[in-house]
Design a protein around this motif. Sequence first.
Motif, short mmCIF file in Angstrom:
data_model
loop_
_atom_site.label_atom_id
_atom_site.label_comp_id
_atom_site.label_asym_id
_atom_site.label_seq_id
_atom_site.Cartn_x
_atom_site.Cartn_y
_atom_site.Cartn_z
N GLY A 133 0.84 -1.21 0.00
CA GLY A 133 0.00 0.00 0.00
C GLY A 133 0.87 1.25 0.00
O GLY A 133 2.04 1.20 0.33
N ALA A 142 4.52 1.57 -1.29
CA ALA A 142 5.57 0.73 -0.72
C ALA A 142 5.68 -0.58 -1.50
O ALA A 142 4.72 -1.03 -2.10
CB ALA A 142 5.26 0.44 0.74
N ALA A 164 4.84 -6.04 3.51
CA ALA A 164 5.48 -4.78 3.12
C ALA A 164 6.33 -4.21 4.25
O ALA A 164 6.99 -3.21 4.06
CB ALA A 164 4.43 -3.75 2.71
N ASN A 165 6.28 -4.81 5.41
CA ASN A 165 6.89 -4.20 6.58
C ASN A 165 8.01 -5.02 7.20
O ASN A 165 8.41 -4.78 8.32
CB ASN A 165 5.83 -3.97 7.67
CG ASN A 165 4.64 -3.18 7.16
OD1 ASN A 165 3.58 -3.73 6.96
ND2 ASN A 165 4.86 -1.90 6.94
C1 LIG Z 1 3.10 -1.59 6.60
O1 LIG Z 1 2.94 -1.48 5.20
C2 LIG Z 1 1.70 -0.97 4.79
C3 LIG Z 1 1.65 -1.07 3.29
O2 LIG Z 1 2.75 -0.46 2.70
C4 LIG Z 1 1.57 0.47 5.32
O3 LIG Z 1 0.31 0.99 4.96
C5 LIG Z 1 1.71 0.46 6.84
O4 LIG Z 1 1.72 1.77 7.33
C6 LIG Z 1 2.99 -0.23 7.25
N1 LIG Z 1 3.03 -0.38 8.70
C7 LIG Z 1 4.13 -0.18 9.42
C8 LIG Z 1 3.99 -0.40 10.89
O5 LIG Z 1 5.19 0.12 8.92
#
Ligand SMILES: *[C@@H]1O[C@H](CO)[C@@H](O)[C@H](O)[C@H]1NC(C)=O
Length: 274
Positions: free
Chosen positions: A130, A133, A255-256
Amino acid sequence: MAMGDFLPASTAAAFFVLLLGVNGAAAANFTFHFHNNCSETVWPAALSSAGRPPFPTTGFALPPGASLSVAGVTATWSGRVWGRHRCATGGGRFSCESGDCGTGQVACNGAGGAPPATLAEFTLGGGAGGGGALSDIYDVSNVDGFNLPVEVRPELLEQRQEGAAPALCRTTSCPADINRVCPSELAVRAADRGGAVVACKSACLAFGTDEQCCRGAYGTPDKCAPSEYSRLFKAQCPQAYSYAFDDRSSTFTCANATGYRITFCPAAAAAAKN
Ligand SMILES: *[C@@H]1O[C@H](CO)[C@@H](O)[C@H](O)[C@H]1NC(C)=O
Ligand SMILES: *[C@@H]1O[C@H](CO)[C@@H](O)[C@H](O)[C@H]1NC(C)=O
Ligand SMILES: *[C@@H]1O[C@H](CO)[C@@H](O)[C@H](O)[C@H]1NC(C)=O
């Protein structure tokens, strides 16, 4: 080789958890943590996809209960990781009864493992997350058969909020020891130790037909259905690929992640205890 040899190592075994320094950089390198929860030594191996950066190691020994962290995995790495087991050096050559890469050394140096072997497959940064990213794509695969139970767990930059994106960054695994239920026509047996089953071929690997391998006239998802054999693998390990087009239930994204933890012989699923 007794049937119990895949039972996880004693819980008293050392299990080191490394605390990662949070890097913060957008394309920071990943750390892969390997942990051996089996009662025997596993020799993890890695093979990078063509055109992708190399993985920092191509093979090493991991005794029962041991962990090893591999830092500096490039954020665009893609490839596979698998475990080799029952390895020994004879006549100056190192070889393994399952997952052997044929180099005669512990390092695989760009060679893949001989199937059947359970694979953990990664394409870091290969999907769209999302908000622009990039997300990683990962899976556990029995498409070329099974040798060892494996779990892949993403390690996250921050603890996820309760209830946030529950479908993402999930742990996936093949926790069952499929060797115990492997049909004789798929079984790979040890030369010694009473011919114990050391790995279990997929039907594609055992029979090589277009129908089992989803090739030729069977080369599309609508033409290649699960077989009696792939269903057996799926029943044992519902999250893992059981045949080539098993994508829906077997592909995971995150993604994280700052890294991934790969555990051999993870806690066995209740469903697999039969
Ligand atoms: C994790 O990735 C999603 C999608 O890119 C993003 O919306 C979200 O803020 C991220 N969460 C963290 C804790 O980094
Ligand atoms: C990632 O690894 C590469 C190669 O080891 C290194 O040159 C680079 O500095 C690393 N980047 C980060 C952010 O750690
Ligand atoms: C190791 O296996 C035992 C027994 O199944 C299990 O209780 C434990 O959670 C496993 N450890 C890991 C790190 O998976």
